[in-house]
Enzyme design. Sequence first.
Site, short mmCIF file in Angstrom:
data_model
loop_
_atom_site.label_atom_id
_atom_site.label_comp_id
_atom_site.label_asym_id
_atom_site.label_seq_id
_atom_site.Cartn_x
_atom_site.Cartn_y
_atom_site.Cartn_z
N ASP A 30 31.24 45.88 57.06
CA ASP A 30 29.81 45.48 56.86
C ASP A 30 29.65 44.61 55.93
OD1 ASP A 30 26.97 45.92 56.92
OD2 ASP A 30 27.16 47.91 55.93
N ASP A 124 25.46 41.99 61.33
CA ASP A 124 26.41 42.17 60.33
C ASP A 124 27.22 43.04 60.21
OD1 ASP A 124 24.45 43.93 60.05
OD2 ASP A 124 23.68 43.30 57.85
N GLU A 125 27.33 43.91 61.22
CA GLU A 125 28.41 44.96 60.94
C GLU A 125 29.03 45.33 62.43
OE1 GLU A 125 26.97 49.17 60.28
OE2 GLU A 125 24.93 48.31 60.82
#
Length: 419
Positions: A30, A124-125
């Site tokens: 993350d 983003d993860e």
Amino acid sequence: MGRSQSLPRGGDPRFGPDSDDAGCSILHVDMDAFFASVEVRHRPELRGKAVVVGGVGPRGVVSSASYEARRYGVRSAMPTMRARALCPHAVFLPPDFSRYSAASRAVMQIFRDVTPLVEPLSLDEAFLDVAGARRLFGPPAAIARRIRERVAAEQELTCSVGVASSKFVAKLGSTRAKPDGLLVVPAAQVLDFLHPLPVAALWGVGERAEQSLLRLGLRTVGDLAQAPPGMLRTAVGAAAAAHLHELAWGRDPRRVSPEHAEKSIGAEVTFDVDVRDPTEIRRTLLGLAEKVGGRLRAAGQVGRTVSLKVRMADFRTVSRSRTLDVPTDVAREMFDTVWSLYTALAPGERIRLVGVRAEGLTSADETPRQLALGAPERGWREAEVAADAAAARFGRSVIGPASLLGGRDPRRNENPTRP
């Protein structure tokens, strides 16, 4: 997952970067305060300052906040006005998704250099299954360190990684490791890790479910694990009760699925004040089409269906869509479509929100483009690609919203319709 961002970092020495990672082949990576961190990378003078990314108007919502801003209580999904009250000295920036998409592609490529089993959840993860990468890169914790080092060195960004035997626990681990940390949850100690956590840490426990569980005295995951099934069904319903019971005992059989793909790409804006002026609405739709086109090109995708979303001042929401003969990633083509849909809708009342979305996505490389009869080989798309390159180098602000669409049509001698 529930509101697990409230989980405390660190604590129990059994769960850390050097814990036993045998049997822990699942990583959850993350990125830390991703949008804000990318903005700081682009503007180094902001380093160490409170930075908030999101809608900057009175109806705006926070998308991302640097950890300097979070110290003042600023959080994602918070109204921007509330964030300004909590942290008036922060730098407030509108989002630049083309910049974030480019950073995301670079980070995801680092993950895929380690394993093909990468399941992106958002920009983003992602989940990674590194079981097959051990021979080349070592045990899972070493792989996690390698990823963190490459992201920092190559992208000047930080990330937090959870290493565990299941997706659910790995995601909890990355949350507990934030910011800029690594946490391993040994396979043999999953219940020791889970059971002291608050019930809100469980996937599917929102505010309403949490309150129902707390009223029954179920405060921790361990409390929920030991609760009679009938009590859980009373609190949250049969399906959710079975789901939460399994998670509370650390059972999550889902595999990392690299086939996950975006089904649509869109953008929308809520006006600071409800509007009726067609010129302002038209200009806003131009800007949204430009954003969607940029995101499509950044993702290497094209969309066959273009949809329009309109929310009235009384919160009634209307959607219209049209399927194109040829999939597109060209802002001008999407704008022409949504403006046609809007004029046909003719709402005649004040508008609170408009949105543009491309659906039915396919790979741009696998979708041949078809020129209209008599059209030159170079036109709107080439102009927009050039603008993408300028935005990547100098920032989207130097181009201005929908600037591509306000000048001369590169395919014709006459001026296009003014926005």
